[in-house]
Write a protein that holds these residues in place. Structure first.
Motif, PDB file in Angstrom:
ATOM      1  N   LEU A 109       0.828  -1.241  -0.070  1.00  0.00           N
ATOM      2  CA  LEU A 109      -0.064  -0.175  -0.064  1.00  0.00           C
ATOM      3  C   LEU A 109       0.992   1.198  -0.021  1.00  0.00           C
ATOM      4  N   PHE A 110       1.996   1.338   0.867  1.00  0.00           N
ATOM      5  CA  PHE A 110       2.795   2.618   1.040  1.00  0.00           C
ATOM      6  C   PHE A 110       3.448   2.697  -0.497  1.00  0.00           C
ATOM      7  N   TYR A 111       4.105   1.651  -0.983  1.00  0.00           N
ATOM      8  CA  TYR A 111       4.751   1.647  -2.270  1.00  0.00           C
ATOM      9  C   TYR A 111       3.747   2.110  -3.346  1.00  0.00           C
ATOM     10  N   GLY A 112       2.551   1.651  -3.493  1.00  0.00           N
ATOM     11  CA  GLY A 112       1.681   2.091  -4.483  1.00  0.00           C
ATOM     12  C   GLY A 112       1.233   3.452  -4.094  1.00  0.00           C
ATOM     13  N   ILE A 113       0.958   4.117  -3.062  1.00  0.00           N
ATOM     14  CA  ILE A 113       0.582   5.375  -2.846  1.00  0.00           C
ATOM     15  C   ILE A 113       1.773   6.259  -3.210  1.00  0.00           C
ATOM     16  N   ALA A 114       3.143   6.056  -2.808  1.00  0.00           N
ATOM     17  CA  ALA A 114       4.152   6.836  -3.028  1.00  0.00           C
ATOM     18  C   ALA A 114       4.523   6.795  -4.753  1.00  0.00           C
ATOM     19  N   ASN A 115       4.144   5.904  -5.210  1.00  0.00           N
ATOM     20  CA  ASN A 115       4.608   5.815  -6.596  1.00  0.00           C
ATOM     21  C   ASN A 115       3.196   6.109  -7.619  1.00  0.00           C
ATOM     22  N   ALA A 116       2.174   6.486  -7.159  1.00  0.00           N
ATOM     23  CA  ALA A 116       0.984   6.693  -7.869  1.00  0.00           C
ATOM     24  C   ALA A 116       1.342   8.153  -8.784  1.00  0.00           C
ATOM     25  N   GLN A 117       0.750   8.039  -9.887  1.00  0.00           N
ATOM     26  CA  GLN A 117       0.811   9.301 -10.736  1.00  0.00           C
ATOM     27  C   GLN A 117       0.144  10.362  -9.937  1.00  0.00           C
ATOM     28  N   THR A 118       0.829  11.466 -10.010  1.00  0.00           N
ATOM     29  CA  THR A 118       0.511  12.712  -9.130  1.00  0.00           C
ATOM     30  C   THR A 118       0.389  13.694 -10.225  1.00  0.00           C
ATOM     31  N   PRO A 119      -0.213  15.034  -9.804  1.00  0.00           N
ATOM     32  CA  PRO A 119       0.059  15.745 -11.024  1.00  0.00           C
ATOM     33  C   PRO A 119       1.429  16.345 -11.075  1.00  0.00           C
ATOM     34  N   GLU A 120       2.145  16.478 -10.193  1.00  0.00           N
ATOM     35  CA  GLU A 120       3.707  16.622 -10.316  1.00  0.00           C
ATOM     36  C   GLU A 120       4.343  15.818 -11.466  1.00  0.00           C
ATOM     37  N   LYS A 121       3.798  14.542 -11.692  1.00  0.00           N
ATOM     38  CA  LYS A 121       4.457  13.749 -12.471  1.00  0.00           C
ATOM     39  C   LYS A 121       3.751  13.724 -14.002  1.00  0.00           C
ATOM     40  N   MET A 122       2.819  14.391 -14.161  1.00  0.00           N
ATOM     41  CA  MET A 122       2.349  14.639 -15.617  1.00  0.00           C
ATOM     42  C   MET A 122       3.320  15.451 -16.566  1.00  0.00           C
ATOM     43  N   LYS A 123       3.248  14.930 -17.872  1.00  0.00           N
ATOM     44  CA  LYS A 123       3.957  15.437 -18.801  1.00  0.00           C
ATOM     45  C   LYS A 123       3.057  15.522 -20.000  1.00  0.00           C
ATOM     46  N   LEU A 124       2.816  16.880 -20.522  1.00  0.00           N
ATOM     47  CA  LEU A 124       1.984  17.102 -21.593  1.00  0.00           C
ATOM     48  C   LEU A 124       2.601  17.111 -22.963  1.00  0.00           C
ATOM     49  N   ASN A 125       2.063  16.517 -23.886  1.00  0.00           N
ATOM     50  CA  ASN A 125       2.638  16.360 -25.140  1.00  0.00           C
ATOM     51  C   ASN A 125       1.446  16.813 -26.280  1.00  0.00           C
ATOM     52  N   ALA A 126       1.570  18.017 -26.721  1.00  0.00           N
ATOM     53  CA  ALA A 126       0.559  18.552 -27.702  1.00  0.00           C
ATOM     54  C   ALA A 126       0.661  17.582 -28.857  1.00  0.00           C
ATOM     55  N   GLY A 127      -0.620  17.546 -29.626  1.00  0.00           N
ATOM     56  CA  GLY A 127      -0.773  16.716 -30.791  1.00  0.00           C
ATOM     57  C   GLY A 127      -1.348  17.665 -31.952  1.00  0.00           C
ATOM     58  N   ILE A 128      -1.079  17.731 -33.229  1.00  0.00           N
ATOM     59  CA  ILE A 128      -1.857  18.249 -34.255  1.00  0.00           C
ATOM     60  C   ILE A 128      -1.652  17.241 -35.428  1.00  0.00           C
ATOM     61  N   ILE A 129      -3.239  16.832 -35.734  1.00  0.00           N
ATOM     62  CA  ILE A 129      -3.350  16.055 -36.756  1.00  0.00           C
ATOM     63  C   ILE A 129      -3.229  16.886 -38.394  1.00  0.00           C
ATOM     64  N   THR A 130      -2.548  16.400 -39.158  1.00  0.00           N
ATOM     65  CA  THR A 130      -2.131  17.191 -40.308  1.00  0.00           C
ATOM     66  C   THR A 130      -1.886  16.193 -41.144  1.00  0.00           C
ATOM     67  N   GLU A 131      -2.068  16.758 -42.517  1.00  0.00           N
ATOM     68  CA  GLU A 131      -1.559  15.972 -43.868  1.00  0.00           C
ATOM     69  C   GLU A 131      -0.085  16.364 -43.956  1.00  0.00           C
TER      70      GLU A 131
END
Length: 149
Positions: A11-33
């Motif tokens: 339980l402790f390991y799972g909570i400590a390694n859960a995805q949190t906002p601090e670990k998010m990474k944004l990759n914007a994408g565009i659909i294009t020809e």
């Protein structure tokens, strides 16, 4: 007792390694020809690197590799319907923060890339200019300066 220790550890390991906002990474994408034109623009004008590429997908990174942007061919059979329609060139912009906007402005002007908004200073402290990518995405290139009180 041993079982309780294992449960608490899991339980402790799972909570400590859960995805949190601090670990998010944004990759914007565009659909294009325009994958080829897009690759040329971002690599030659802005100095981006290619992280991954195939016949329907292009993943680019900023020169310092801190951010990524992706481009996807529309209507590709490997993609679900929400990732099929092509972007129509309006309503999206990127902001690229640089240390010396004057230097970047000169470098981009030397490439012959059209400048959509000439280099200017704003009252709120930004010094910036803008260009447009082959897909119609406005790119605001800026050096932020805190406004004087």
């Amino acid at each position: 007792m041993k079982t309780l220790f294992v449960i608490v550890f899991v339980l402790f390991y799972g909570i400590a390694n859960a995805q949190t906002p601090e670990k998010m990474k944004l990759n914007a994408g565009i659909i294009t020809e325009k994958l080829a034109e897009t690759k040329q623009f971002y690599t030659e004008v802005l100095g981006f690197g290619v992280r991954f590429e195939n016949d329907f997908y292009l993943l680019l990174h900023t020169p310092d590799e801190s951010s990524e942007v992706s481009f996807l061919l529309p209507n590709h059979p490997s993609q679900k319907p929400i990732f099929q329609p092509s972007f129509h060139g309006k309503g999206v912009y990127f902001t690229i923060e640089v240390e010396d906007v004057d230097q970047v402005y000169q470098q981009i002007k030397e490439t012959g890339t059209p400048i959509a908004i000439e280099l200017r200073e704003e009252v709120w402290g930004d010094r910036h200019f803008a260009i447009v990518d082959p897909n119609g995405v406005g790119i605001d290139i800026v050096t932020y300066t805190p406004p004087e009180d």
